[in-house]
Every structure is written in C-alpha cells, then in structure tokens.
Design a protein around this motif. Sequence first.
Motif, mmCIF file in Angstrom:
data_model
loop_
_atom_site.group_PDB
_atom_site.id
_atom_site.type_symbol
_atom_site.label_atom_id
_atom_site.label_comp_id
_atom_site.label_asym_id
_atom_site.label_seq_id
_atom_site.Cartn_x
_atom_site.Cartn_y
_atom_site.Cartn_z
ATOM 1 N N LYS A 77 -63.293 114.648 -16.246
ATOM 2 C CA LYS A 77 -62.587 115.866 -15.831
ATOM 3 C C LYS A 77 -62.456 116.892 -16.946
ATOM 4 N N ASN A 85 -64.796 117.734 -18.987
ATOM 5 C CA ASN A 85 -66.089 118.389 -19.161
ATOM 6 C C ASN A 85 -66.377 119.229 -17.915
ATOM 7 N N GLN A 86 -66.579 120.516 -18.080
ATOM 8 C CA GLN A 86 -66.748 121.416 -16.931
ATOM 9 C C GLN A 86 -67.892 120.996 -16.007
ATOM 10 N N GLU A 87 -69.039 120.606 -16.583
ATOM 11 C CA GLU A 87 -70.190 120.240 -15.743
ATOM 12 C C GLU A 87 -69.913 118.975 -14.936
ATOM 13 N N SER A 88 -69.375 117.945 -15.583
ATOM 14 C CA SER A 88 -69.105 116.708 -14.839
ATOM 15 C C SER A 88 -67.954 116.910 -13.862
ATOM 16 N N LEU A 89 -66.974 117.718 -14.220
ATOM 17 C CA LEU A 89 -65.883 118.042 -13.287
ATOM 18 C C LEU A 89 -66.448 118.681 -12.020
ATOM 19 N N GLU A 90 -67.316 119.663 -12.211
ATOM 20 C CA GLU A 90 -67.903 120.378 -11.060
ATOM 21 C C GLU A 90 -68.814 119.472 -10.224
ATOM 22 N N LYS A 139 -65.230 117.654 -8.362
ATOM 23 C CA LYS A 139 -64.997 118.745 -7.413
ATOM 24 C C LYS A 139 -65.821 118.567 -6.135
ATOM 25 N N THR A 197 -74.174 114.566 -17.045
ATOM 26 C CA THR A 197 -73.209 115.654 -16.859
ATOM 27 C C THR A 197 -72.217 115.790 -18.008
ATOM 28 N N THR A 198 -71.945 114.706 -18.720
ATOM 29 C CA THR A 198 -70.988 114.793 -19.832
ATOM 30 C C THR A 198 -71.667 115.009 -21.173
#
Length: 178
Positions: free
Chosen positions: A52, A54-59, A63, A125-126
């Motif tokens: 969560k 990390n923006q890319e893995s969060l998205e 999400k 993603t992370t």
Amino acid sequence: MELTEILPVEGWMQFEKELFDRFNINATVYSTSGISVTGKPIWCNPLCPVIKANQESLELICKVGNQNFMAQAKKSKEFIIGECDAGLIKIAVPILVNGEFLGTAGGCGRLPAGGEAETFIIEKTTGLNEEAIAELCRGLEPISEGEARQAAEFIKARLAQHVAQAGIEAGSCNEEKI
C-alpha cells in the motif's frame, strides 16, 4: 445515507479493531467511493503496508481488487470471498440499508489455506527483489474457506446489529439470501 449515520468514525474504528482481533485481517470499512471510512489500518502482516505504500502496487493490486470486490458485492448483495492479485484472501460484505448500497466492510491480508503469495506481481509492482518479498511473506497466516465464511457471516451479523442500534430498520441490512 452516509456510513457515519450508522456509526461515527470512532465506532467504525472499534468495529475494524474487533475484526482484526477476532480474525487477524486487515479490516476496513469502505464508502461507495472506495475510500476507507477510518483511514487507520491495523496490519495483520508486514507485506500489505509495503504494497500500500507503493503507488504502483497500491493501484494495481489493492485499488483494482477493492473496486472489483465492491462491484461484485453491490451487484449480488452478498458477501464476496476471493483473492487479490497478490494472492491474499479478501472478504467484502455489502453494507445495505433499505436497499441502498453504502459500501463494504471486510478484510484482507491472509493466505488462502494451501495458497501462496503471487510474488511475481508483488516484485514487478513494488520494485522489491525476491529475497525482500520472501522475508515480507514469511509467517503469512493461512485462512481456510470455512474460516473466511465465518468471518463474512460475523461481519454481516455485526453490520445488522449496528444498523439496528442506529435506529434504522434492522431487517434492511443485507438480509437477502446468503
């Protein structure tokens, strides 16, 4: 109607803490916009806060998974149990009052019994390497299908209680066939 008409934010925080204590999940109540009502996660593992953060893995993991589970719960009016793209269990129980969908309550962050984390997508993603991910995955607690169902049934019952205590017709909170 807003979720804070059922419980104040502090009440939802207590509810999330109860779910964490009882089922050891990252418990969250989401509004229809997909935003956490409390914004105060209690993590059941060291992996999820890294995902969560990390923006890319969060998205791409959290999400997307939340949107998918919320859409399924809204459409079916039933709880949904499945896996996020990281391979962890996700439970989403619709919050329905007088037929109005207000969001979901549930949790995530445990491994399905016999399953394993999807390290490839976590790595991509992370940006973390295999060793770091393996360390974060060490000790992920498994949950059986039966335990996940028990958690979903408990959440459903507690939501009905909270709705009733708020003075809203008790039978209107997710009492459709399950």
